[in-house]
Scaffold this motif. Structure first.
Motif, PDB file in Angstrom:
ATOM      1  N   LEU A  36       0.827  -1.205   0.000  1.00  0.00           N
ATOM      2  CA  LEU A  36       0.000   0.000   0.000  1.00  0.00           C
ATOM      3  C   LEU A  36       0.859   1.252   0.000  1.00  0.00           C
ATOM      4  O   LEU A  36       0.583   2.212  -0.711  1.00  0.00           O
ATOM      5  CB  LEU A  36      -0.914  -0.018   1.236  1.00  0.00           C
ATOM      6  N   PHE A  51     -10.685  -3.650  -4.534  1.00  0.00           N
ATOM      7  CA  PHE A  51     -10.271  -3.138  -3.220  1.00  0.00           C
ATOM      8  C   PHE A  51     -11.199  -3.661  -2.126  1.00  0.00           C
ATOM      9  O   PHE A  51     -10.742  -4.128  -1.080  1.00  0.00           O
ATOM     10  CB  PHE A  51     -10.283  -1.614  -3.218  1.00  0.00           C
ATOM     11  N   THR A  95      -9.990  -6.144   0.772  1.00  0.00           N
ATOM     12  CA  THR A  95      -9.928  -5.586   2.125  1.00  0.00           C
ATOM     13  C   THR A  95     -10.835  -6.325   3.095  1.00  0.00           C
ATOM     14  O   THR A  95     -10.432  -6.647   4.222  1.00  0.00           O
ATOM     15  CB  THR A  95     -10.307  -4.096   2.094  1.00  0.00           C
ATOM     16  N   ASN A 154      -9.946 -12.197   3.648  1.00  0.00           N
ATOM     17  CA  ASN A 154      -9.154 -12.375   4.865  1.00  0.00           C
ATOM     18  C   ASN A 154      -9.287 -13.803   5.393  1.00  0.00           C
ATOM     19  O   ASN A 154      -9.338 -14.026   6.601  1.00  0.00           O
ATOM     20  CB  ASN A 154      -9.594 -11.370   5.935  1.00  0.00           C
ATOM     21  N   GLY A 204      -5.091  -3.267   0.779  1.00  0.00           N
ATOM     22  CA  GLY A 204      -6.208  -3.019   1.680  1.00  0.00           C
ATOM     23  C   GLY A 204      -6.190  -3.925   2.893  1.00  0.00           C
ATOM     24  O   GLY A 204      -6.858  -3.653   3.895  1.00  0.00           O
ATOM     25  N   THR A 205      -5.399  -4.999   2.810  1.00  0.00           N
ATOM     26  CA  THR A 205      -5.331  -5.949   3.921  1.00  0.00           C
ATOM     27  C   THR A 205      -4.823  -5.325   5.214  1.00  0.00           C
ATOM     28  O   THR A 205      -5.324  -5.662   6.292  1.00  0.00           O
ATOM     29  CB  THR A 205      -4.475  -7.168   3.526  1.00  0.00           C
ATOM     30  N   LEU A 234      -5.497  -2.557   6.322  1.00  0.00           N
ATOM     31  CA  LEU A 234      -6.670  -1.893   6.898  1.00  0.00           C
ATOM     32  C   LEU A 234      -7.697  -2.915   7.360  1.00  0.00           C
ATOM     33  O   LEU A 234      -8.248  -2.806   8.457  1.00  0.00           O
ATOM     34  CB  LEU A 234      -7.296  -0.957   5.862  1.00  0.00           C
ATOM     35  N   GLY A 235      -7.931  -3.923   6.509  1.00  0.00           N
ATOM     36  CA  GLY A 235      -8.987  -4.867   6.810  1.00  0.00           C
ATOM     37  C   GLY A 235      -8.608  -5.928   7.821  1.00  0.00           C
ATOM     38  O   GLY A 235      -9.417  -6.300   8.679  1.00  0.00           O
TER      39      GLY A 235
END
Length: 427
Positions: free
Chosen positions: A62, A230, A234, A238, A355-356, A358-359
């Motif tokens: 990112l 995205f 995100t 997961n 985005g991971t 964040l997620g």
């Protein structure tokens, strides 16, 4: 040769793909072993710690995306891949040695995850764009799909082998085996014939990173794909966290049961990759339909009452998610100018994997507070809401209509009025 495997008729790509299969098996072994160490050996099943490790692996993608893309467009991709693969193998080796010697601490794995993330930030766009140097444009979509098939073949075999290795000889040994797998990619890269590669013209001068951002800003079709990917990356992808939590906390399974779930999900992903390899052109309607399917599959996994039903739902998640990922990847690569491909793909990978950071911590916190099932349910809700928003936006701003028909067989139709000039997003 079958159209599904057409790119394998090219010598360079065939050698590269064979090396990648072995490496992908090792990579998935390493991921499962890493998560198992963090979750069961270094913490007391802390979803938050696992989320931090996962986040640190993807944070550099990112933060560094504009610069890694510029590096990929400026330097020979094969040389760059040799360097990144060596660094990734070294980090896996250090992690394995720490666990085997009993010296491992949680902060060690935080640091190793960050180092892996930095190397991967350069490795991913280089690997994605290197495919176009080995195969002609008419086979690029096929090669992208076969890359995904190789990745998910590793995902099919790796977790199951990791479960057996962890249960039999230990998690540290699984990490050490992963470090050896990187040697196969290095050998394959060295065996390629340089005379048969068709590298894009390399970029020189300053400001190339900014040029990549400006290029994407002027391409609404690429932006649309990146928005969808995205949200999927995100909140929906997961499973590194969710499978571990569901296996251990909801269904009370050990390392073998945990590894088996990853392999079952990979069955669906591998099937999707092979189906994608038969499509000559990626289309927006395939991307939208696959995300609709993912929404329902993830919702089913979140409420699955038994281990078996959860496994079936995971296979559907793998099928639909991988269809979306291969379609989006091919759409972006085939619609991007070759000189800009490294920078655009670096941004694409940053959007998807970046985005991971964040997620993943959010998903880990949700798992600790609300329970493991919510870690999957939040992804289904996020992707579903985004699909509704994208459909409305296409109708209002791009004169594109997205309709769903259930006659004979379900079908998503993406169409536009003939009197208007519709950008590539509608194709």
């Amino acid at each position: 040769m079958s159209p599904t495997f057409a790119s394998l008729s090219i010598r360079n790509y065939r050698i590269y793909a064979l090396g990648a299969i072995v490496s992908n098996v090792g990579t998935w072994m390493g991921r499962v072993a890493q998560d198992w160490v963090v979750l069961t050996e270094l913490t007391d099943h802390s979803a938050s710690a696992l989320g931090i490790v996962t986040g640190l692996q993807f944070l550099p993608m990112l933060l560094l995306a504009p610069w890694t893309g510029a590096v990929v467009d400026r330097f020979p991709k094969r040389s760059l891949l040799l360097l990144t693969q060596a660094v990734l193998g070294l980090t896996a080796l250090v992690g394995g040695v720490l666990v085997v010697t009993g010296a491992a601490q949680l902060w060690h794995f935080y640091l190793l995850a960050l180092m892996t993330g930095v190397a991967t930030a350069f490795d991913n766009p280089a690997r994605q764009t290197f495919v176009s140097e080995m195969v002609p444009r008419e086979r690029l979509s096929n090669a992208v799909a076969l890359n995904s098939a190789s990745f998910n073949l590793g995902r099919l075999i790796g977790p199951a082998v990791a479960g057996l290795v962890i249960a039999g000889i230990g998690s540290g040994q699984a990490l050490l085996l992963n470090s050896l797998s990187f040697v196969t990619v290095i050998v394959a890269l060295l065996a390629l014939r340089a005379s048969e590669l068709t590298p894009a013209r390399r970029v020189t001068g300053r400001g190339s990173a900014r040029e990549g951002l400006r290029y994407v800003r002027g391409r609404p079709d690429i932006i649309l794909v990146m928005v969808l990917i995205f949200v999927l990356g995100t909140f929906g992808m997961n499973f590194q966290i969710t499978i571990a939590l569901m296996a251990t906390q909801v269904f009370g399974r050990g390392a073998e049961g945990y590894g088996l779930l990853g392999s079952i999900m990979a069955v669906g992903s591998l099937s999707a990759a092979l189906l994608a390899a038969r499509r000559s052109e990626p289309r927006l309607r395939v991307l939208l339909l696959s995300l609709v399917g993912f929404t329902f599959a993830a919702a089913g996994a979140a409420i699955a009452p038994t281990y078996a039903s959860f496994a079936v739902a995971l296979a559907a998640c793998g099928l639909t998610a991988l269809t979306a990922m291969t379609t989006a990847n091919a759409m972006v690569q085939m619609r991007t100018d070759p000189m800009m491909r490294g920078r655009v793909m670096a941004l694409y990978m940053a959007i998807f994997f970046g985005g991971t950071p964040l997620g993943a911590p959010i998903i880990g916190w949700v798992g600790d507070v609300l329970g493991p099932r919510w870690t999957i349910g939040i992804g289904a809700a996020a992707v579903g809401i985004t699909l509704v928003g994208v459909s409305i936006w296409l109708g209002r701003h791009e004169n594109v209509e997205v309709t769903y028909s259930s006659q004979r067989r379900p079908r998503v139709r993406v169409s536009s009025a003939p009197t208007h000039d519709v950008p590539q997003a509608a194709r």
